[in-house]
Write an enzyme that holds these catalytic residues in place. Sequence first.
Site, PDB file in Angstrom:
ATOM      1  N   ASP A 235      17.290  25.488  19.906  1.00 21.52           N
ATOM      2  CA  ASP A 235      16.086  25.659  19.111  1.00 21.52           C
ATOM      3  C   ASP A 235      15.848  27.148  18.950  1.00 21.52           C
ATOM      4  OD1 ASP A 235      13.377  24.133  18.327  1.00 21.52           O
ATOM      5  OD2 ASP A 235      12.899  26.076  19.242  1.00 21.52           O
TER       6      ASP A 235
ATOM      7  N   ASP B 264      15.525  25.198  11.890  1.00 25.04           N
ATOM      8  CA  ASP B 264      15.645  26.093  13.045  1.00 25.04           C
ATOM      9  C   ASP B 264      16.179  25.416  14.306  1.00 25.04           C
ATOM     10  OD1 ASP B 264      13.499  24.528  13.544  1.00 25.04           O
ATOM     11  OD2 ASP B 264      12.094  26.133  14.011  1.00 25.04           O
ATOM     12  N   GLU B 265      16.837  24.303  14.168  1.00 24.28           N
ATOM     13  CA  GLU B 265      17.384  23.668  15.374  1.00 24.28           C
ATOM     14  C   GLU B 265      18.651  22.876  15.045  1.00 24.28           C
ATOM     15  OE1 GLU B 265      14.768  20.571  16.809  1.00 24.28           O
ATOM     16  OE2 GLU B 265      14.000  20.267  14.795  1.00 24.28           O
TER      17      GLU B 265
END
Lengths: 375, 395
Positions: free
Chosen positions: B12, B109-110
């Site tokens: 993450d 974003d992960e």
Amino acid sequence: MKFKIINEIFIEAINNVNRALSNKTPMPILKSVKIDLTNEGINLTASDSNITIKQFIPTFINDKQIIFVEEEGSSAIPGKLLQEVLRKANDEFVELTMIEDKLVHINFKNAVFTLNCLDVKEYPNINLISSNQPIIVDSKKLSEIIRQTVISIATSESRPILTGINFKVQDNILYCIATDSYRLSEKIFKFDNEITDINIVVPGKSLLELEKLIQSKPGEIKIHLSNNIISFEMDNLIFQSRLLDGTYPETSRLIPKEFGLTLGFNRHELIDIVDRVSLLSKEGATNIIKFDVYEDKTIISLESTEIGKVVEEVHPLSQEGSLLRIGFNAKYLLDALRILDDNIVKIMFTGEVRPFIVKTKDESITQLILPVRIE
Amino acid sequence: MKKKVKIIFHIDMNAFFISCELINHPELKNKPLAIAGRAAIYNKGVVVTASYEARKFGVKAAMPVFMARKLCPKLIFISSNMDLYQEYSQKFIDFLLSYTPLVEKASIDEAYLDVTELCINQHPLELAKELQTKLLNEYHLPTSIGIATTKFLAKMASNMKKPLGITVLRNKAIKKLLWPLKIDKMHGIGKKTAPKLLEKGINTIGDLVKAENKTALTQILGNQYSYFYHLALGYGDNVVTPNKENDYKSIGNSTTFIDNIIVEEMARYELEKLTTRVVSRLTKSNYLTKTISVQIKYQNFLSQSKSKTLDRYVASYYEILTIVYDLFELLWNRKPIRLLGVSCSQLIEKENYYQQISIFDYENYLEDEKVIKLIHQINRKYGKQTIKKGLRLKK
């Protein structure tokens, strides 16, 4: 209007004319079949304003009485509904009685259907064309001409003229051409008699319906032409269609005469292979198969990053010319192979980015396919 | 066959949008930052995300701009720049892909990684440390990594220590580490469900597995109950689906306007900008499109859209823009516009697309034929894909 008729004969005629009916029509009355009854017989008319089909049922056929006319007259009856009712009728005869141009009773055995009808006076007057010198063709031949070319008509409307088949007569030879611009079918037919030159485009959709109609009807067909209408006349049956407006692209120089590589295959075997290989294709642009021609074998393959890949090796019956690697839409080849008749089929290539043709020993039919760029 | 235990990473990126902005504006480091829409200068809109410095003041995502200002008067607002974030997100994924093809992009974003194979030769903790260090030093992207046997557990683990944490959540440790967590921390339990559960006395993830709660849970979660029950026990999806990031159904962008658009030129200008963005995303992900749509939302929130499907696949900016203009012309009822959107669907990967030659244009390709012949000959002799045409080479 009131009459009784042998249902088997009536329903066959209704089935025929109903091919002209369309759900999408600007005029509601055109969802009806027009029935004109006289002591001589019944005239049935159905039309979607592009296609019109007319059939005559005589009162007597070979001295057998088919129709029992009680009262002459005309009516317009909902076509699809009439067809369904007749199909379900469980009696030898059906009786139709018109009530004040608004209702029709359909009686058979113990049943009475009453259908609402539109006023027959609203039915448009459809001119049927006729010429003194019709072109005469055998129905089986015409059916073959349509079947072998109609596969290549365009289905998208982006160039409307390509949704039709081009009929061109020159020096008593008929050239029929259909192309969606990625493949092309050409059928040549030589007339024995003198024919005036013509160059027309008939909507593919009309010809598909016509073909279904004449498929099982041997005999002679008279073709009449006017400015923008073509009409096909058989015993008691007339099929008329509007022509497409516009100039058909010139394609005569497209079909190559010399080839760099010719492969011979068993047609049924090749159909099976191509069918099998295109199993992994998705509808649309990934339906691309490749032919990799080596000296001793040809590799047919399809690859999709999403689904996977398939490779099949085939040994052509004959091979002549230089080696090649080419890709094209599998559907085009399958369509072409399926409408040809012979056992042996030849694929004749000219180059990696040039059209190639599929042929049998029947010289009158040529199927041309354009490849895709695979490099 | 014995079922092998998998090792899944959930990576993450911490305050990802902020990290991206800091790469371009290092002078803003260690300052309280918040990303919001362009309306922030009018004190309108909401905070998209905030830096850790700002979070200390209580600034949170989805908080109205004026409230964030009140909490932290020194807060610096940056207007969001999605293109930039997309770009770094892609770099992040590409970096992970250089380790293993088993990378699943879960959001911008992960990502999940299946490192079972990689960890035959390297200890998972060591590998995680290496990934984290490289991402920070080479890409300036701080991350938290969760290590576990399922995707759910890995996701929960990465959340436990932020920023720059590495957390191992062993199945044996579920009772100790996972079960005490508050129920609203459970991935998948949303803002609407959590209060309902709390009301019934289900306060922690551990309460999910208690038999006495089954009736209440079934009532609230319905047929999802068994799914969450198993997750809490450490059973769950452990399949990392690599090409998920490429599996776009459509690519689209839209803009909401602070002042409604009433002038046609203005709308065209915005459509042009949107088309540029959509086409650049299309090109970047190597896609071609067949269907192009335009969406208009009016003042009264009435939304309408219109689309056109072509008979071939395209990716050219001008071709798409012309269609966008045409669609807009057909669609717009001349009322003030609140939102404009442009999107492309029916996508196909360039790699799967072959240009169909037509009878009207095949002559244009004839000059390539010699080159093509040569390519085929060389590839046949030295193996598939030995040489390709320059255009098809991937960067």
